[in-house]
Design a protein around this motif. Structure first.
Motif, short mmCIF file in Angstrom:
data_model
loop_
_atom_site.label_atom_id
_atom_site.label_comp_id
_atom_site.label_asym_id
_atom_site.label_seq_id
_atom_site.Cartn_x
_atom_site.Cartn_y
_atom_site.Cartn_z
N ILE A 1 0.98 -1.22 -0.21
CA ILE A 1 -0.11 -0.42 -0.29
C ILE A 1 0.83 1.53 0.03
O ILE A 1 1.97 1.66 0.56
CB ILE A 1 -0.94 0.45 1.06
CG1 ILE A 1 -1.97 0.86 0.75
CG2 ILE A 1 0.00 0.02 2.99
CD1 ILE A 1 -3.49 0.79 2.27
N ASP A 2 1.11 2.25 -1.20
CA ASP A 2 0.95 3.54 -0.41
C ASP A 2 2.69 3.67 -0.80
O ASP A 2 3.36 4.31 -0.93
CB ASP A 2 1.23 3.78 0.87
CG ASP A 2 1.30 5.28 0.36
OD1 ASP A 2 0.91 6.10 -0.30
OD2 ASP A 2 1.85 6.81 1.47
N ASP B 1 -8.70 5.20 -9.78
CA ASP B 1 -9.13 5.02 -8.61
C ASP B 1 -10.80 5.63 -9.19
O ASP B 1 -10.57 6.70 -8.20
CB ASP B 1 -7.95 5.60 -7.58
CG ASP B 1 -7.24 4.65 -6.64
OD1 ASP B 1 -7.05 3.47 -7.17
OD2 ASP B 1 -6.19 5.23 -6.54
N GLU C 1 -11.89 5.17 -3.11
CA GLU C 1 -10.67 5.59 -2.87
C GLU C 1 -10.16 6.63 -2.19
O GLU C 1 -8.81 7.19 -2.96
CB GLU C 1 -10.32 4.71 -4.67
CG GLU C 1 -10.90 3.66 -4.81
CD GLU C 1 -10.77 2.72 -5.92
OE1 GLU C 1 -10.14 1.41 -5.78
OE2 GLU C 1 -11.35 3.35 -6.77
N ILE D 1 -6.35 5.50 -1.41
CA ILE D 1 -5.99 4.25 -1.41
C ILE D 1 -7.05 3.42 -2.56
O ILE D 1 -7.98 3.64 -2.53
CB ILE D 1 -6.11 2.34 -0.42
CG1 ILE D 1 -7.80 2.61 0.04
CG2 ILE D 1 -5.40 3.44 1.33
CD1 ILE D 1 -8.40 1.60 1.34
N PRO E 1 -5.23 -3.58 -6.03
CA PRO E 1 -4.76 -2.65 -4.31
C PRO E 1 -3.57 -3.29 -3.51
O PRO E 1 -3.34 -4.27 -4.20
CB PRO E 1 -5.84 -3.62 -3.75
CG PRO E 1 -7.11 -3.97 -4.65
CD PRO E 1 -6.13 -4.28 -6.14
N HIS F 1 -3.16 -3.24 -0.18
CA HIS F 1 -3.51 -3.73 1.18
C HIS F 1 -4.05 -5.07 1.51
O HIS F 1 -4.62 -5.50 0.21
CB HIS F 1 -4.44 -2.77 1.79
CG HIS F 1 -5.25 -2.72 3.52
ND1 HIS F 1 -5.72 -4.22 4.14
CD2 HIS F 1 -4.56 -1.89 4.75
CE1 HIS F 1 -5.50 -3.76 4.98
NE2 HIS F 1 -5.11 -2.65 5.52
#
Length: 611
Positions: free
Chosen positions: A25-26, A54, A59, A64, A90, A92
């Motif tokens: 993530i990120d 997104d 989102e 995210i 994604p 996560h």
């Protein structure tokens, strides 16, 4: 580029590349996808839109990626135009199912790693997902222009963990556009073309679907063999139902109709499906004319195993049918949610839903509210326990604490456990070890990734981490620790059902299953939190936490009091006493017939501990 001037038939499988972008993530997946779309001319820089793929409101608000999105691009390389199909996934852990499903439509993947954060837990999980599916993986170090970037250290980590040669690693900055042309060249040179046959009958994999208010069910497909044209009659293998192709096209980057899709290509198809159950993700599409059910079908996807269960109920009982319709449409878009109808004494008719994690549950609830204007209550999450009964020896599955059998009938309880991988900087190691011990964790391994970072492997009860473990992990490590986990079966545990009573009545939606040792502490905490969120009534409200008939914690909400003696400005004290006694009798009567309204905050207070 104008799609009308392009003949997709010219793009034989050797001129097609299907790839996915995977990362923690990120780490910059969505930004890299934006740059790829801009450089290939698919997305105009004039109407530039950050994180174009997104598309959901949730989102954009949370920053995210929740839903895997597909887009097609055309790119000229050494005199040849290639069709590139990109899937942004994604990052996560809760949306792992989206990643694994998307990889089925690809032959390669870009593994993105942040130059300052390095390899994280989900980077490792996504690498093994792609590796298990035998995809070609291209390592990319992103954000090299940042002040704290350490690309040399990250290259060493990639070499240590995944055995990537340093020469194969691409250094880039998606935001600044550095190295993006090198990534496009690597996609064409390193990722193999799909092993599809143009001269064979139609065979396609349905790997995603969603509901459109005007067009109905839209299916995302990867054409394995043959071609699929507008007006064709097709057959879905699982239901053996026939459909006509009403519209077909590429995601370029939005839905752009074409006349056909050919072997190796990825696009969308609209067939006029009326119900969401018809588009089963993982299904195989054949041509209806040739009757090809004797052909080998696609293996399909392993069904997602829910890890966390929660009840979702409409605030107004009359909205039940609207909620049912909204959940059906949303589960088409998110196939990993398991849904069944449930009835609660406190909340009426609703649904028991299984999710992959707490964030997944939170996002699902938010999407119901934003996309379908539903006002819902979500109960405290629980996990799937197994209970072995005394006399029969039968094992029963337990999703809801309200279904917990009588203690006398239980031989023992089994709880689900997970194998967690935690990457943590060494200065936060002590705090994370303490947290894992508090959560009844058993340490399996502790190893150094490099001088600064440590890989911890723990076996943890899922019930302990299903609520606020991730939040606590992030706060104790100033956001630097990362977590990934996978199922590890069941183990015996001393678990009991704790009921929450309001004025002596059990609120079944607030019942939870807890470990015997921590029951009293958790009971006190819940009672205190409920005291602060339940509004005061005209009578005293008793909040109790009980295990069976034994009350282990109690809090009281004092009654709102009207000053009935205000009008007595003189005379005997007995006048005041008479009025106070009359008020006392009235409050007793109210308490007998009174219903305590439980606000949504009461359920949320059990979800997460106060900081």
């Amino acid at each position: 580029m104008d799609l009308k001037k392009i003949n997709l038939k010219d793009f034989t499988p050797d001129r097609v590349r299907n790839f996915s972008v995977i990362a923690h993530i990120d780490h910059g997946k969505s930004t890299l996808c934006d740059r790829l779309l801009e450089i290939t001319g698919t997305l105009s820089t004039r109407n530039k839109n950050e994180q174009f793929l997104d598309k959901l409101q949730v989102e954009k608000e949370r920053g995210i990626t929740v839903k895997a999105q597909s887009a097609s691009m055309f790119y000229d390389y050494k005199g040849t135009t290639y069709l590139l199909n990109l899937i942004d996934t994604p990052g996560h852990v809760d949306f792992n199912y989206e990643v694994s499903r998307s990889l089925y439509a690809c032959q390669g993947a870009l593994l993105l790693v942040d130059a300052s954060q390095g390899v994280q837990a989900q980077t490792m999980a996504n690498f093994y997902l792609a590796f298990d599916q035998d995809l070609t993986i291209i390592p990319v170090i992103n954000k090299i222009d940042m002040a704290h970037a350490e690309p040399e250290r990250v290259e060493d980590e990639l070499k240590t963990l995944f055995d990537f040669e340093k020469s194969s690693v691409i250094r880039a900055s998606a935001k600044a556009g550095i190295g993006v042309h090198d990534i496009l060249a690597a996609i064409i040179e390193r990722i193999p073309a799909p092993a599809s046959k143009t001269d064979q009958p139609l065979k396609a994999l349905l790997f995603d679907s969603w509901y459109d208010e005007y067009k109905g069910v839209i299916c995302l497909i990867a054409v394995r063999n043959g071609a699929i044209k507008k007006g064709d009659k097709i057959l879905l293998a699982s239901t053996e139902k026939h459909y006509e192709v009403l519209e077909i096209g590429l995601m370029f980057p939005d839905q752009t109709p074409t006349d056909a899709l050919y072997a190796g290509q990825v696009g969308y198809v609209i067939t006029g499906m009326k119900t969401v159950r018809e588009a089963r993700v993982g299904d195989t599409i054949f041509s209806a004319i040739r009757g090809q059910l004797n052909q080998k079908q696609e293996p399909g996807f392993k069904p997602a195993k829910p890890m966390v269960f929660a009840g979702i109920y409409p605030v107004e009982a009359s909205d039940f049918e609207l909620l049912q319709d909204a959940i059906e449409k949303l589960t088409l878009n998110d196939a990993s949610v398991k849904v069944e109808k449930k009835s609660s004494m406190a909340l009426g008719l609703g649904f028991r839903c299984g999710f992959l994690g707490l964030l997944h549950m939170d996002v699902f609830k938010q999407r119901l509210e934003q996309e379908y204007n539903m006002n819902v209550i979500a109960t405290a999450p629980s996990v799937l326990f197994k209970i072995v009964l005394k006399h029969s020896g039968e094992t029963i599955a337990l999703e809801s604490p309200s279904d917990f059998p009588d203690v006398q009938k239980i031989d023992h309880v089994l709880e689900p456990v997970i194998d967690a991988t935690i990457l943590v900087p060494k200065e936060y190691l002590g705090a994370i070890l303490t947290l894992c011990e508090e959560k009844r964790g058993i340490q399996k391994e502790l190893s150094y990734l490099n001088e600064q970072r440590i890989i911890l492997r723990y076996r943890l009860p899922l019930n302990e981490i299903a609520t606020d473990f991730y939040d606590q992990l992030k706060s104790l490590s100033s956001g630097y620790a990362s977590l990934d986990y996978e199922e590890a079966g069941y183990q015996p545990a001393d678990l009991v059902k704790m009921d929450i009573l309001l004025n002596g009545k059990v609120v079944d939606a607030l019942s939870i299953i807890v470990h015997e040792k921590s029951a009293q502490r958790q009971g006190r905490e819940i009672a205190e939190r409920l005291r602060s969120v339940i509004p005061r009534q005209m009578y005293e409200v008793a909040i109790q936490a009980a295990i069976g008939a034994k009350v282990i914690a109690r809090e009281s909400i004092s009654a709102l009091r009207k000053n009935v003696t205000a009008k007595c400005y003189g005379g005997d004290i007995t006048r005041k006493r008479k009025l106070l006694e009359k008020q006392k009798e009235g409050k007793k009567k109210m308490k007998q017939v009174g219903n305590v309204e439980v606000p949504q905050e009461a359920f949320l207070s059990i979800l997460k501990k106060e900081s």
